[in-house]
Design an enzyme around this catalytic site. Structure first.
Site, PDB file in Angstrom:
ATOM      1  N   GLY A  40       0.801  -1.217   0.000  1.00 57.73           N
ATOM      2  CA  GLY A  40       0.000   0.000   0.000  1.00 57.73           C
ATOM      3  C   GLY A  40       0.828   1.258   0.000  1.00 57.73           C
ATOM      4  O   GLY A  40       0.398   2.288  -0.533  1.00 57.73           O
ATOM      5  N   VAL A  69       5.115 -12.175   4.225  1.00 57.65           N
ATOM      6  CA  VAL A  69       6.491 -12.285   3.741  1.00 57.65           C
ATOM      7  C   VAL A  69       6.679 -11.346   2.566  1.00 57.65           C
ATOM      8  O   VAL A  69       6.065 -11.531   1.518  1.00 57.65           O
ATOM      9  CB  VAL A  69       6.832 -13.735   3.317  1.00 57.65           C
ATOM     10  CG1 VAL A  69       8.262 -13.814   2.795  1.00 57.65           C
ATOM     11  CG2 VAL A  69       6.637 -14.687   4.491  1.00 57.65           C
ATOM     12  N   ILE A 130       6.153  -8.121  11.811  1.00 59.31           N
ATOM     13  CA  ILE A 130       7.354  -8.950  11.907  1.00 59.31           C
ATOM     14  C   ILE A 130       8.485  -8.338  11.072  1.00 59.31           C
ATOM     15  O   ILE A 130       9.572  -8.057  11.579  1.00 59.31           O
ATOM     16  CB  ILE A 130       7.083 -10.392  11.424  1.00 59.31           C
ATOM     17  CG1 ILE A 130       5.961 -11.030  12.257  1.00 59.31           C
ATOM     18  CG2 ILE A 130       8.359 -11.232  11.511  1.00 59.31           C
ATOM     19  CD1 ILE A 130       6.241 -11.100  13.739  1.00 59.31           C
ATOM     20  N   LYS A 141      21.039  -0.992  14.092  1.00 60.14           N
ATOM     21  CA  LYS A 141      22.345  -1.560  14.425  1.00 60.14           C
ATOM     22  C   LYS A 141      23.430  -0.980  13.528  1.00 60.14           C
ATOM     23  O   LYS A 141      24.548  -0.684  13.985  1.00 60.14           O
ATOM     24  CB  LYS A 141      22.308  -3.079  14.277  1.00 60.14           C
ATOM     25  CG  LYS A 141      23.668  -3.743  14.537  1.00 60.14           C
ATOM     26  CD  LYS A 141      23.573  -5.253  14.540  1.00 60.14           C
ATOM     27  CE  LYS A 141      24.954  -5.868  14.820  1.00 60.14           C
ATOM     28  NZ  LYS A 141      24.895  -7.331  14.977  1.00 60.14           N
ATOM     29  N   ARG A 219       9.793  19.987  33.488  1.00 62.17           N
ATOM     30  CA  ARG A 219      10.836  20.896  33.986  1.00 62.17           C
ATOM     31  C   ARG A 219      11.678  20.218  35.057  1.00 62.17           C
ATOM     32  O   ARG A 219      12.885  20.404  35.114  1.00 62.17           O
ATOM     33  CB  ARG A 219      10.193  22.165  34.553  1.00 62.17           C
ATOM     34  CG  ARG A 219       9.641  23.115  33.488  1.00 62.17           C
ATOM     35  CD  ARG A 219       8.862  24.235  34.133  1.00 62.17           C
ATOM     36  NE  ARG A 219       7.640  23.733  34.764  1.00 62.17           N
ATOM     37  CZ  ARG A 219       6.927  24.415  35.652  1.00 62.17           C
ATOM     38  NH1 ARG A 219       7.330  25.608  36.063  1.00 62.17           N
ATOM     39  NH2 ARG A 219       5.823  23.907  36.161  1.00 62.17           N
ATOM     40  N   HIS A 282      -1.590  16.959  47.253  1.00 57.46           N
ATOM     41  CA  HIS A 282      -0.507  16.005  47.479  1.00 57.46           C
ATOM     42  C   HIS A 282      -1.009  14.563  47.392  1.00 57.46           C
ATOM     43  O   HIS A 282      -0.730  13.739  48.268  1.00 57.46           O
ATOM     44  CB  HIS A 282       0.196  16.278  48.802  1.00 57.46           C
ATOM     45  CG  HIS A 282       0.895  17.604  48.841  1.00 57.46           C
ATOM     46  ND1 HIS A 282       1.846  17.958  47.909  1.00 57.46           N
ATOM     47  CD2 HIS A 282       0.763  18.668  49.672  1.00 57.46           C
ATOM     48  CE1 HIS A 282       2.279  19.186  48.176  1.00 57.46           C
ATOM     49  NE2 HIS A 282       1.634  19.639  49.233  1.00 57.46           N
ATOM     50  N   GLY A 311      -4.548  25.817  46.181  1.00 52.38           N
ATOM     51  CA  GLY A 311      -3.490  25.264  45.349  1.00 52.38           C
ATOM     52  C   GLY A 311      -3.690  23.801  45.019  1.00 52.38           C
ATOM     53  O   GLY A 311      -2.735  23.103  44.669  1.00 52.38           O
ATOM     54  N   ASN A 424      -2.462   4.850  56.576  1.00 56.97           N
ATOM     55  CA  ASN A 424      -3.727   4.438  57.154  1.00 56.97           C
ATOM     56  C   ASN A 424      -4.786   5.518  56.938  1.00 56.97           C
ATOM     57  O   ASN A 424      -4.497   6.702  57.087  1.00 56.97           O
ATOM     58  CB  ASN A 424      -3.574   4.185  58.651  1.00 56.97           C
ATOM     59  CG  ASN A 424      -2.878   2.876  58.959  1.00 56.97           C
ATOM     60  OD1 ASN A 424      -3.143   1.866  58.348  1.00 56.97           O
ATOM     61  ND2 ASN A 424      -1.981   2.903  59.948  1.00 56.97           N
ATOM     62  N   ASP A 484      -9.249   0.877  69.918  1.00 51.52           N
ATOM     63  CA  ASP A 484      -8.903   2.281  70.201  1.00 51.52           C
ATOM     64  C   ASP A 484      -9.159   3.220  69.023  1.00 51.52           C
ATOM     65  O   ASP A 484      -9.626   4.351  69.202  1.00 51.52           O
ATOM     66  CB  ASP A 484      -7.458   2.404  70.685  1.00 51.52           C
ATOM     67  CG  ASP A 484      -6.448   1.792  69.725  1.00 51.52           C
ATOM     68  OD1 ASP A 484      -6.858   1.199  68.705  1.00 51.52           O
ATOM     69  OD2 ASP A 484      -5.234   1.886  70.003  1.00 51.52           O
TER      70      ASP A 484
END
Length: 530
Positions: A40, A69, A130, A141, A219, A282, A311, A424, A484
């Protein structure tokens, strides 16, 4: 040095992405370059009015086996791999009638795009290239002599060099192109191997590779002394990597990280069910709320912790409208991300020229499978994405008192948020809004107390008689190892608790809840987030 220049006399072009192909081929022809091509690509070049030789003329063989191929032949690979100026290589080329190829232009079969569109197994297999990778690796290479182009964006630089060097390329360019070529084939093979692992349900393949394409050089990283860049992977999950930036400064490393956290959290809230807003600072949510509209959701989310929201990153699950945009721009915000935005909203945000507005085009699916990875010294930790959703869990009431309808609604909301807070985690919620968030503490008790203290600060700012943790519900990302932590939540005013359960001391915790008239629900699912 002149011995580093290599004149381009013959180019082999075989591309699936034909963007800019004719213009590039025409410019090569003007430099006297002979054009050789396949299938193509050859047809497109010929239809563009250019003279082109079919690769079968070089190989003496036609394309066969449905095009599988065509370039896997010594006349192609010899032309790419022969070292110019080496006598035995030159002799072999002459003996076997191999013509040198000085420029290879290949972009690979669109495997990633084929997978992305949901093609079946056989179609994906047929889109594994392939011959392309084989030629690319050969040319790369032998980059001392051959230039290899795998990306349309490099066309112009090649043409600029040919013009500046009377039809030759420099070693510097050829080395850069070779590096790009190897990175491209590595990313391509990574996409294929990960697809295979997913198709075969292989949880831990013997080798694991990840690849991506540069979105932007940053940056710096988390800190100014760190180098950083942002890459897109084949995973087309809607979010910061796929979003269109409408305006604002360039995103920073921390912006990207925080925006991703915000958008993954907002995805938990079905836009068809409710409007929702997530504010992140954060990488942790500092305010999350549902509401009848985006403005209402934003106001409720902001009330949780307006100090931390300054922010921060704002994520929305619906199209940003003018009312919400006007409210969000009242305070300093780094990023707004939403599926879309109205023209009026875009105009309002434009008044804050540094505010980044990202439109992602959709929401990620919180139930979708996928992989996440993080580096450790000398290795990678890879796991499946946490795609557990509260709506799909079997909830078990562990206490004598069952939650009211309103409590259960808020409990599910709180656990939805807790999934996206660093462990946690303790999340207090009331009326479908967070009212206190404790994140990332070494002790769950500390998270409970910090979240309650945040609620007290918010109450003072809002001039409320009591913090909103009074009569709230609370979610814990993991079980309470002792009573607790839960007792600290009760002390803050929580009347209902949702947690995974599974501790050896569950009975002790349940007894403490019953003693205080608290209702507690077990999910059976933990949401650790480190």
């Amino acid at each position: 040095m002149t011995d580093q220049l290599r004149r381009v006399t013959r180019a082999l072009l075989s591309v699936s992405n034909k963007t800019g192909l004719i213009e590039f081929a025409r410019a090569l022809a003007l430099h006297g370059v002979e054009l050789v091509s396949t299938g193509g690509t050859a047809k497109a070049i010929a239809e563009g009015g250019l003279k082109v030789r079919d690769v079968s003329e070089l190989t003496g063989f036609p394309e066969m086996m449905d095009g599988r191929v065509k370039t896997l032949h010594p006349n192609v690979h010899g032309g790419l791999l022969a070292i110019r100026g080496k006598a035995d290589h030159a002799s072999a080329m002459k003996t076997h009638g191999i013509a040198q190829i000085d420029l290879l232009v290949v972009n690979l079969y669109p495997f990633e795009a084929t997978v992305d569109k949901g093609a079946d197994f056989e179609e994906c297999i047929e889109n594994i290239d392939i011959g392309g990778p084989a030629m690319i690796r050969a040319a790369a290479k032998n980059h001392n002599d051959v230039a290899v182009v795998v990306d349309v964006s490099d066309y112009q630089e090649v043409l600029d060099e040919l013009k500046a060097n009377q039809g030759a390329t420099t070693l510097h360019l050829r080395r850069r192109l070779a590096a790009t070529a190897y990175a491209r084939t590595a990313a391509y093979d990574a996409a294929i191997s990960n697809w295979f692992a997913r198709e075969l349900a292989t949880e831990a393949p013997e080798f694991r590779a990840f690849g991506g394409r540069l979105i932007q050089s940053l940056r710096y990283g988390e800190n100014p002394h760190q180098k950083a860049a942002f890459y897109r992977t084949p995973d087309r999950r809607p979010g910061v990597a796929t979003a269109r930036q409408v305006q604002g400064k360039e995103l920073s490393y921390n912006n990207i990280n925080d925006t991703d956290a915000a958008y993954e959290c907002i995805a938990e809230f079905d836009a068809g069910r409710t409007a929702a807003c997530v504010i992140v600072k954060h990488a942790n949510p500092c305010g999350v709320a549902e509401g009848p509209d985006l403005l209402g959701a934003y106001r409720k989310a902001l009330a949780c912790d307006s100090t931390s929201a300054f922010g921060g990153i704002v994520a929305l699950n619906r199209t940003l409208d003018a009312e919400a945009a006007r409210a969000i721009t009242e305070i300093f915000t780094e990023v707004i991300i939403a599926p879309d935005a109205t023209d009026d909203a875009i105009a309002i945000v434009a008044a804050r020229k540094n505010l980044r507005l990202l439109l992602a085009g959709g929401l990620p699916d919180p139930r979708a499978i996928g992989l996440t990875a993080k580096t450790v010294a000398g290795g990678l930790l890879v796991q499946s994405r946490d795609n557990a959703v509260i709506d799909d869990m079997t909830l078990k009431v562990a206490t004598k008192r069952a939650p009211t309808e309103a409590e259960m609604r808020d409990l599910m909301f709180a656990f939805r948020v807790a999934k996206h807070v660093k462990s946690n985690t303790i999340v207090y919620a009331k009326d479908l809004a967070t009212v206190g968030i404790g994140a990332g503490q070494m002790s769950r008790v500390d998270s409970a107390r910090i979240a309650a203290r945040k609620a007290e600060d918010a109450a003072r700012e809002l001039k409320l008689a009591d913090p909103l943790t009074k009569s709230s519900v609370v979610a814990s990302d993991a079980f309470f190892p002792f009573a607790d932590g839960m007792l600290a939540c009760i002390e803050a005013g929580a009347t209902a608790v949702i947690q995974p359960g599974g501790s050896v001391r569950d009975n002790e915790v349940i007894e403490a809840a019953d003693a205080h008239g608290i209702t507690m629900v077990f999910t059976g699912v933990r949401h650790f987030r480190h």
